[in-house]
Design a protein around this motif. Sequence first.
Motif, PDB file in Angstrom:
ATOM      1  N   THR A  26       0.877  -1.169   0.000  1.00  0.00           N
ATOM      2  CA  THR A  26       0.000   0.000   0.000  1.00  0.00           C
ATOM      3  C   THR A  26       0.914   1.217   0.000  1.00  0.00           C
ATOM      4  O   THR A  26       1.651   1.442   0.954  1.00  0.00           O
ATOM      5  CB  THR A  26      -0.888   0.031   1.250  1.00  0.00           C
ATOM      6  OG1 THR A  26      -1.602  -1.192   1.360  1.00  0.00           O
ATOM      7  CG2 THR A  26      -1.867   1.199   1.195  1.00  0.00           C
ATOM      8  N   SER A 107      -1.114  -0.997  -4.359  1.00  0.00           N
ATOM      9  CA  SER A 107      -2.223  -0.063  -4.523  1.00  0.00           C
ATOM     10  C   SER A 107      -1.770   1.309  -4.061  1.00  0.00           C
ATOM     11  O   SER A 107      -0.895   1.436  -3.207  1.00  0.00           O
ATOM     12  CB  SER A 107      -3.465  -0.510  -3.743  1.00  0.00           C
ATOM     13  OG  SER A 107      -3.291  -0.334  -2.370  1.00  0.00           O
ATOM     14  N   TYR A 120      -8.603  -5.705   0.038  1.00  0.00           N
ATOM     15  CA  TYR A 120      -7.513  -6.502  -0.531  1.00  0.00           C
ATOM     16  C   TYR A 120      -7.912  -7.956  -0.727  1.00  0.00           C
ATOM     17  O   TYR A 120      -7.506  -8.591  -1.693  1.00  0.00           O
ATOM     18  CB  TYR A 120      -6.245  -6.396   0.311  1.00  0.00           C
ATOM     19  CG  TYR A 120      -5.544  -5.078   0.166  1.00  0.00           C
ATOM     20  CD1 TYR A 120      -5.430  -4.449  -1.068  1.00  0.00           C
ATOM     21  CD2 TYR A 120      -4.999  -4.436   1.258  1.00  0.00           C
ATOM     22  CE1 TYR A 120      -4.793  -3.231  -1.199  1.00  0.00           C
ATOM     23  CE2 TYR A 120      -4.352  -3.217   1.136  1.00  0.00           C
ATOM     24  CZ  TYR A 120      -4.260  -2.628  -0.096  1.00  0.00           C
ATOM     25  OH  TYR A 120      -3.619  -1.418  -0.225  1.00  0.00           O
TER      26      TYR A 120
END
Length: 158
Positions: A26, A107, A120
């Motif tokens: 992330t 992401s 996720y």
Amino acid sequence: MNITTNPKDQIPKVSIGMAVPPLITTIIPTYRRPKLLRRAIKSALNQTYPHLQVCVYDDASNDETADVVADLIKEDSRVSYYCHSKNVGSLGNYNYGLKNVRTPFFSLLSDDDILLPEFYEAAIKSLYAYPESAFCATEVIGMKPDGTIMETANSTWG
């Protein structure tokens, strides 16, 4: 370490007790929004799919951002922090984060956004179910600062 894929749900499974490397990064670029950043990081850490890392890239905020992230790093070793020595701009900060991804998936999460808890898990299932896909796009929910939902993105799609 043996990582296998369960044909039923297409999410990699590992034996209990084995160290599992993160599968998802992330990337959270940030600039002078420490309170919102805390919320964004927590939303990534509170995923039902735990094999992730959260990389925060600070565009030289020079405020309490570093302290906020340091507190979260103490709570969860999946968080890392990098602060640029000078402001590189929003695009430069995003690009720096992208260049440092070392996981199969990533992401981008803006510091003022959050992920729903199963984001996720759903994304990984979809990506494994459709291996020819290049990315996973999901619905966006507009919220007021108090958490009240204003609209969903597909409600505005014609």
